[in-house]
Write an enzyme that holds these catalytic residues in place. Sequence first.
Site, PDB file in Angstrom:
ATOM      1  N   PHE A   1       1.635  -3.568   3.899  1.00  0.00           N
ATOM      2  CA  PHE A   1       1.939  -4.889   4.445  1.00  0.00           C
ATOM      3  C   PHE A   1       3.437  -5.173   4.235  1.00  0.00           C
ATOM      4  CE2 PHE A   1      -2.561  -6.883   3.798  1.00  0.00           C
ATOM      5  CZ  PHE A   1      -3.015  -6.176   4.885  1.00  0.00           C
TER       6      PHE A   1
ATOM      7  N   LYS B   1      -9.503   7.987   3.345  1.00  0.00           N
ATOM      8  CA  LYS B   1      -9.968   6.615   3.089  1.00  0.00           C
ATOM      9  C   LYS B   1     -11.388   6.399   3.615  1.00  0.00           C
ATOM     10  CE  LYS B   1      -5.574   4.090   2.906  1.00  0.00           C
ATOM     11  NZ  LYS B   1      -4.601   5.143   3.259  1.00  0.00           N
TER      12      LYS B   1
ATOM     13  N   CYS C   1       0.805  -1.224   0.000  1.00  0.00           N
ATOM     14  CA  CYS C   1       0.000   0.000   0.000  1.00  0.00           C
ATOM     15  C   CYS C   1       0.838   1.275   0.000  1.00  0.00           C
ATOM     16  CB  CYS C   1      -0.954  -0.010   1.196  1.00  0.00           C
ATOM     17  SG  CYS C   1      -1.952  -1.509   1.250  1.00  0.00           S
TER      18      CYS C   1
ATOM     19  N   HIS D   1      -2.514   7.502   7.018  1.00  0.00           N
ATOM     20  CA  HIS D   1      -2.796   6.229   6.347  1.00  0.00           C
ATOM     21  C   HIS D   1      -4.210   5.792   6.724  1.00  0.00           C
ATOM     22  CE1 HIS D   1      -1.955   2.562   4.271  1.00  0.00           C
ATOM     23  NE2 HIS D   1      -2.110   1.814   5.345  1.00  0.00           N
TER      24      HIS D   1
ATOM     25  N   GLU E   1      -0.858   4.736  14.519  1.00  0.00           N
ATOM     26  CA  GLU E   1      -0.445   5.911  13.753  1.00  0.00           C
ATOM     27  C   GLU E   1      -0.645   7.200  14.548  1.00  0.00           C
ATOM     28  OE1 GLU E   1      -1.004   7.981   9.345  1.00  0.00           O
ATOM     29  OE2 GLU E   1      -2.333   6.339   9.933  1.00  0.00           O
TER      30      GLU E   1
ATOM     31  N   HIS F   1      -9.749   1.988   0.565  1.00  0.00           N
ATOM     32  CA  HIS F   1      -8.303   1.806   0.495  1.00  0.00           C
ATOM     33  C   HIS F   1      -7.912   1.332  -0.896  1.00  0.00           C
ATOM     34  CE1 HIS F   1      -4.275   1.129   1.401  1.00  0.00           C
ATOM     35  NE2 HIS F   1      -4.345   0.312   2.439  1.00  0.00           N
TER      36      HIS F   1
END
Length: 416
Positions: A403, A337, A165, A305, A316, A342
Amino acid sequence: MELRRVVVTGLGALTPIGNTKDDYWNGLVNGKSGAAPITYFDTEKFKTKFACEVKNFNVADFIHRKESRRMDKFTQYAMVASDEAIADANLNLDEVNKLRVGVIWGAGIGGLETFQEEVLNFAEGDGTPKFNPFFIPKMIADIAPGNISIKNGFMGPNYTTVSACASSANAMIDALNYIRLGHCDVVVTGGSEAAVTIAGMGGFNAMHALSTRNESPESASRPFDATRDGFVLGEGAGAIILEEYEHAKARGAKIYAEVVGGGLSSDAHHMTAPHPEGIGVMAVMRNCLENANMKPEDVDHINTHGTSTPLGDVAELKAITEVFGDHAKTININSTKSMTGHLLGAAGAIEAIASILSIEHGIVPPTINHSTVDENIDPELNLTLNKAQKRDVKVAMSNTFGFGGHNACVLFKKID
């Protein structure tokens, strides 16, 4: 050596809430949700039956049928977004030195739909290996920038970055550095993804990553909300024209913002879960600030994110508080998002565009779908909940994590 300045001169977007950069921006500031029941395949037996699909998109409106049949959907999206960005930059293809124009693109997966179709067709056959001759060139992740360069004749650096991502944020940082170091004058960068497929939805469901709020898809992506239960899969593309400042000035280009820094780090922790203390996230934001020669108190806005996962959102925000200290409470923090879902490898690109347009318009889009306070999140943080907020954004940060523990951070500044 002295690094050259890099600016943004063109934008293009194809997203679940708008098929151009202007429609995308309107969707963002109005808090539009792109989530809806999936139309691409029968979801009866799937745990998650919704996603953020691109809507009202007819590839024949943009690409000749013969050409489009040779492209996976993720490449089609890349072509449309990059065409818009090149036009938006008013880049004269007859005058620009094409040897000094690169295409550096991000994709986390690439041609998943093509791979899925070809394997299923083979499995349903008699064992004879009958495959489409375009199977491999449609599927490979690097084919999107290849097609962009072939169409436009761009002969500079050309490749795809793959870091899940974080892919398109990595692409932007590479593009920034190629121009800074004098290897290119212009780079078409960004990312695209088209993973709303049987394999994509099934795979993410198997790892319990997706929201299963089937009764209310439009409110399923709810970053920072106590009832969040996973991310919503999206698709689309974002394209950004990065250009050397003097080159842009010489041709009278419109300048959206300056790209002042990029940071990278690794969590070195887990295949899919973030480090619970956000150590890698702290490192990437500090790296980005140092690279930009800026202080934490210079930042006005952070597009997080913020995927709407139980672990990731908290980690985060803890990292932001650690890096920015008391100044964190004065920053407009958001997660777009909540509206787009996403976009995996394209997330960094469309969220960078949102950050750039926040600088241009003086508006921070909202984090929608928030209704329940999470006691694990500092209530003094301004998460720009449910409604856009006016703000003179001089410096905006965009965070993207993937990831494997891949972290990327890009910093944009209002042009002097």
